[in-house]
Design an enzyme around this catalytic site. Structure first.
Site, PDB file in Angstrom:
ATOM      1  NE  ARG A 186      12.915 -32.308  38.602  1.00  0.00           N
ATOM      2  CZ  ARG A 186      11.951 -31.410  38.355  1.00  0.00           C
ATOM      3  NH1 ARG A 186      10.752 -31.794  38.020  1.00  0.00           N
ATOM      4  NH2 ARG A 186      12.214 -30.114  38.424  1.00  0.00           N
ATOM      5  CG  ASP A 196       3.957 -34.570  33.430  1.00  0.00           C
ATOM      6  OD1 ASP A 196       3.608 -34.518  32.226  1.00  0.00           O
ATOM      7  OD2 ASP A 196       4.382 -33.594  34.061  1.00  0.00           O
ATOM      8  CD  GLU A 214      11.561 -34.954  31.963  1.00  0.00           C
ATOM      9  OE1 GLU A 214      11.616 -33.747  31.669  1.00  0.00           O
ATOM     10  OE2 GLU A 214      11.001 -35.385  32.978  1.00  0.00           O
ATOM     11  CG  HIS A 221       8.596 -32.104  32.897  1.00  0.00           C
ATOM     12  ND1 HIS A 221       9.836 -32.409  33.402  1.00  0.00           N
ATOM     13  CD2 HIS A 221       8.048 -31.242  33.797  1.00  0.00           C
ATOM     14  CE1 HIS A 221      10.018 -31.773  34.541  1.00  0.00           C
ATOM     15  NE2 HIS A 221       8.946 -31.054  34.802  1.00  0.00           N
TER      16      HIS A 221
HETATM   17  C1  OXD Z   1       9.394 -28.605  37.453  1.00  0.00           C
HETATM   18  C2  OXD Z   1       8.746 -27.604  36.606  1.00  0.00           C
HETATM   19  O1  OXD Z   1      10.162 -28.260  38.361  1.00  0.00           O
HETATM   20  O2  OXD Z   1       8.079 -27.986  35.611  1.00  0.00           O
HETATM   21  O3  OXD Z   1       9.162 -29.803  37.191  1.00  0.00           O
HETATM   22  O4  OXD Z   1       8.908 -26.409  36.880  1.00  0.00           O
END
Ligand code: OXD
Length: 328
Positions: A233, A257, A262, A281
């Site tokens: 995260r 990523d 975001e 992501h």
């Molecule tokens: C996360 C996902 O939890 O993409 O990052 O599911």
């Protein structure tokens, strides 16, 4: 077997709810649907799909759900649902642990190899039709530190270990290690040990204990030329400290990523920084991944309706699922 009331809130995309209708009385309410608080007030199960919108938290405050016994998220990391009222609520929270592990591990490997094998330059030189011989770096024999040794971190460690990398990990508290990890350190050791590693691979969930874990001091102590990847995260790392270190030529590459904000704003300096790999992501999102998430959801609803134990129950205090039952 009862037929529970199930509320599905599609935040991003929507799951196929047709197969769930055989198991539950399914209602779908979008985040800004005025009926959301009403639907939440009577729901026994709540599914938040593909993202998080504050509307769920807001509706929660209005509805004060009485009947609710279970909340499920399609995310691997449940942090975005751990707002105070849900944390305090007696319902069980489950997440989609395990589904994305292999793809995220492969993505981390791809980023590391892109840096070590200088693929970003290769692509640029190819665009320029320019033949320029260069030396690249080896992966085998490197040392990697995986920050967050849950299911994603462990899968990542297995992959790197199979390619001849010595892998250690950072976990909630130091404990004896077993393969694929050579050693498992507690978070306090991070500033002291980080300089021993060529690769720092962050796969930690977001919790009060991991927020800012890879902070400015840790970044400053990284080995010159170290490669950093974050698929956990955004707020687990200090993005500004990483950017400064990369721009100063102290790091060998940074692939992020996941981000504190975001989507990453279009004017972020990260987009144009040499040595940065910026992705939106997507590390775990390979073709067919939503189908795998839907299969897990179906199994969860089946278990919920049958009064059976749910998979991947989140420890609300620590912010991640501690069950490791293999998902379908
Ligand atoms: C996360 C996902 O939890 O993409 O990052 O599911």
């Amino acid at each position: 077997m009862t037929t529970p009331h199930l509320l599905v809130v599609p935040v991003g995309s929507s799951p196929d709810v047709a197969p769930l209708r055989e198991l539950a009385d399914v209602r779908v309410a979008h985040p800004h649907d005025p009926d959301l608080p009403d639907a939440l007030a009577t729901a026994e199960g709540l599914v938040v799909w593909d993202g998080f919108d504050v509307a769920v938290e807001r509706a929660w405050e209005t509805a004060r759900p009485q009947a609710l016994r279970w909340v499920h998220t399609s995310s691997a990391g449940p942090d975005r649902l751990l707002f105070p009222a849900l944390r305090a609520h007696p319902s069980r929270l489950t997440c989609s642990r395990g589904i994305l592990d292999a793809d995220i591990a492969e993505y981390v490997l791809a980023c590391v190899l892109a840096f070590l094998k200088d693929l970003t330059t290769t692509v640029r030189r190819q665009d320029e039709h320019r033949w320029q011989h260069r030396l690249t770096r080896s992966l085998a024999g490197r040392r990697a530190l995986v920050v967050g040794a849950g299911s994603i971190g462990t899968r990542t460690a297995q992959l790197f270990s199979a390619l001849g990398v010595d892998v250690d990990g950072v976990v909630r508290s130091a404990r004896p290690a077993a393969p694929p990890f050579g050693a498992l350190f507690g978070p306090d050791a991070l500033p002291d040990v980080v300089g021993d590693y060529d690769l720092v691979l962050v796969a930690a969930p977001l919790s009060p204990a991991t927020r800012g874990l890879v902070g400015a001091q840790v970044v400053q102590r990284m080995r010159p030329g170290a490669v950093v990847v974050n698929v956990g995260r955004g707020p687990v790392v200090d993005e500004d400290a990483l950017l400064a270190a990369l721009r100063a030529g102290r790091l060998g590459g940074v692939a992020l990523d996941v981000w504190s904000t975001e989507p990453l704003p279009a004017d972020s300096p990260w987009w144009d920084t040499p040595g940065a790999l910026v992705s939106p992501h997507l590390a775990g999102d390979s073709e067919g991944f939503t189908g795998r998430l839907e299969l897990l959801l179906h199994e969860q609803v089946r278990r919920f309706a049958a009064g059976q134990e749910l998979l991947h129950v989140v420890d609300k205090e620590h912010g991640y699922a501690i069950t490791s039952t293999v998902a379908p």
